[in-house]
Motif scaffolding. Structure first.
Motif, short mmCIF file in Angstrom:
data_model
loop_
_atom_site.label_atom_id
_atom_site.label_comp_id
_atom_site.label_asym_id
_atom_site.label_seq_id
_atom_site.Cartn_x
_atom_site.Cartn_y
_atom_site.Cartn_z
N ALA A 289 6.81 9.26 2.04
CA ALA A 289 6.21 7.97 1.69
C ALA A 289 7.28 6.94 1.35
CB ALA A 289 5.25 8.15 0.51
N GLU B 92 1.34 4.26 -2.83
CA GLU B 92 1.24 5.69 -2.53
C GLU B 92 2.44 6.44 -3.09
OE1 GLU B 92 -0.11 9.34 -0.85
OE2 GLU B 92 -1.03 7.49 -1.56
N LYS C 17 0.83 -1.21 0.00
CA LYS C 17 0.00 0.00 0.00
C LYS C 17 0.87 1.25 0.00
CE LYS C 17 -3.68 2.26 2.67
NZ LYS C 17 -4.53 2.15 3.88
N GLN C 18 1.94 1.24 0.80
CA GLN C 18 2.84 2.40 0.85
C GLN C 18 3.57 2.57 -0.47
OE1 GLN C 18 2.79 4.21 3.83
NE2 GLN C 18 3.74 5.76 2.55
N ARG C 19 3.96 1.48 -1.09
CA ARG C 19 4.63 1.57 -2.39
C ARG C 19 3.69 2.16 -3.44
NH1 ARG C 19 5.63 -1.50 -7.09
NH2 ARG C 19 4.07 -3.05 -6.49
N ALA D 290 8.88 5.75 4.57
CA ALA D 290 8.01 4.81 5.27
C ALA D 290 8.00 3.45 4.59
CB ALA D 290 6.58 5.37 5.34
N TRP D 291 7.97 3.45 3.27
CA TRP D 291 8.00 2.21 2.51
C TRP D 291 9.28 1.43 2.78
CZ3 TRP D 291 9.39 2.09 -3.35
CH2 TRP D 291 9.36 0.77 -3.82
#
Length: 349
Positions: free
Chosen positions: A156, A70, A66-68, A159-160
């Motif tokens: 982002a 984003e 999901k983070q990727r 975080a990823w």
């Protein structure tokens, strides 16, 4: 072959779950001094640790994906913003070139002296100024949006990358637990084989029953399994026909009472290896055979879903599995097909 697997419906918040895992010891101490109780409890704990780590790893993988996504979304927005800025810069260049061609390089006073229609010149000059101001404002707005997007993209991406690093750690931890589990399974099965060879049970391996109970009246004997040999099937392993339903599971898997009942038999010798027999209301009995350990003693009362032992490959067995029978008497030879019997009680295998 059909299979039935159940997974928890509520997944903990990722960061909290990771914190809990990090705080838990991964080295299991055999408190039984090498006894069956110690190894059985160790296997049960390792099963829980492995399942918890696998769940957290899967959740981490979903969060990382999901983070990727984003990051990729922000990258696309950033590309579009930069393309917009390039278009606006081109517009500004066209305005500048138009000013130059129309005499914009001369001072405004000189242009007015030389112009045939000064009022027309002023109107054109105001239009150019307004267009120039509008484009400059648009460029400034786009530049600010670009800076915000670039900052968001960087956060982002960080975080990823952090999630990816944590997932790598979880994968390594999962492998470590699985190696420990495999070694503990071997020790547990070895102790079971020794008990069967001696024809004596070492005593109940009292497992932690937290979360083992069930609100339903009847349940499957295992939470996760693959169905293998069915009732009535033939084979050289049996003198006549197969008298139960087999569930293929690894050594040490917690085995559950399918319903409330009383333990009428715990035995550790013969073709069934370590076995437990329960008596239920209505005159039926259930047998759980080829166990690696028993978690109950004769005379105990159990509820539906309560752990009564751990699966294994003791006795006349060619591999780890649970042999499950439903009987009308406690003795061999009175078995009925357990699949429709459970199905009538709301348990579909």
């Amino acid at each position: 072959m059909r299979s039935r697997r159940r997974h928890p419906l509520l997944v903990p918040v990722l960061l909290c779950a990771l914190a809990v895992l990090a705080a838990r010891p991964t080295d299991i101490t055999d408190t039984g001094g090498g006894s069956g109780n110690g190894v059985g409890a160790e296997v049960a704990q390792l099963y829980e640790d492995a399942a918890e780590t696998a769940q957290q790893y899967e959740e981490g993988q979903r969060a990382a994906e999901k983070q990727r996504a984003e990051v990729q979304r922000l990258e696309r927005l950033l590309d579009r913003e930069r393309e917009q800025i390039a278009v606006l810069n081109e517009d500004l260049g066209r305005i500048a070139r138009a000013q130059y061609r129309s005499g914009g390089g001369l001072p405004l006073t000189a242009q007015m002296i030389l112009a045939e229609d000064p009022e027309e010149l002023m109107r054109g000059q105001r239009a150019v100024w307004q267009a120039d101001l509008a484009v400059n404002n648009a460029i400034g707005k786009s530049r600010r949006a670009e800076a915000r997007l670039a900052a968001d993209e960087a956060k982002a991406a960080a975080a990823w990358q952090a999630l990816e690093r944590r997932n790598t750690e979880l994968a390594e931890l999962k492998q470590t637990i699985e190696r420990k589990l495999q070694a503990a399974r071997s020790r547990l099965q070895g102790q079971a084989d020794a008990s069967v060879a001696a024809g004596s049970c070492p005593g109940a391996v009292r497992l932690d029953q937290s979360g083992a109970g069930h609100t339903r009246e009847w349940v499957a004997p295992l939470e996760s399994y693959d169905l293998s040999s069915s009732f009535g099937s033939g084979g050289e392993r049996w003198a006549n026909r197969h008298t139960g339903q087999d569930f293929a599971v690894p050594v040490g898997t917690p085995v559950r009472a399918v319903g409330a009942g009383r333990v009428v038999k715990v035995a550790c010798g013969g073709p069934f290896g370590i076995e437990v027999v329960l008596q239920h209301a209505g005159g039926y009995y259930t047998q759980y055979a080829h166990l690696a350990s028993a978690a109950v003693d004769q005379g105990d009362r159990v509820g539906p879903g309560e752990w009564i032992g751990q699966s294994g490959s003791s006795g006349n067995s060619t591999g780890p599995h649970l042999h499950f029978e439903v009987r009308v008497t406690p003795s061999l030879g009175s078995a009925v097909d357990p699949v429709p019997w459970l199905d009538r009680r709301g348990v579909a295998l």
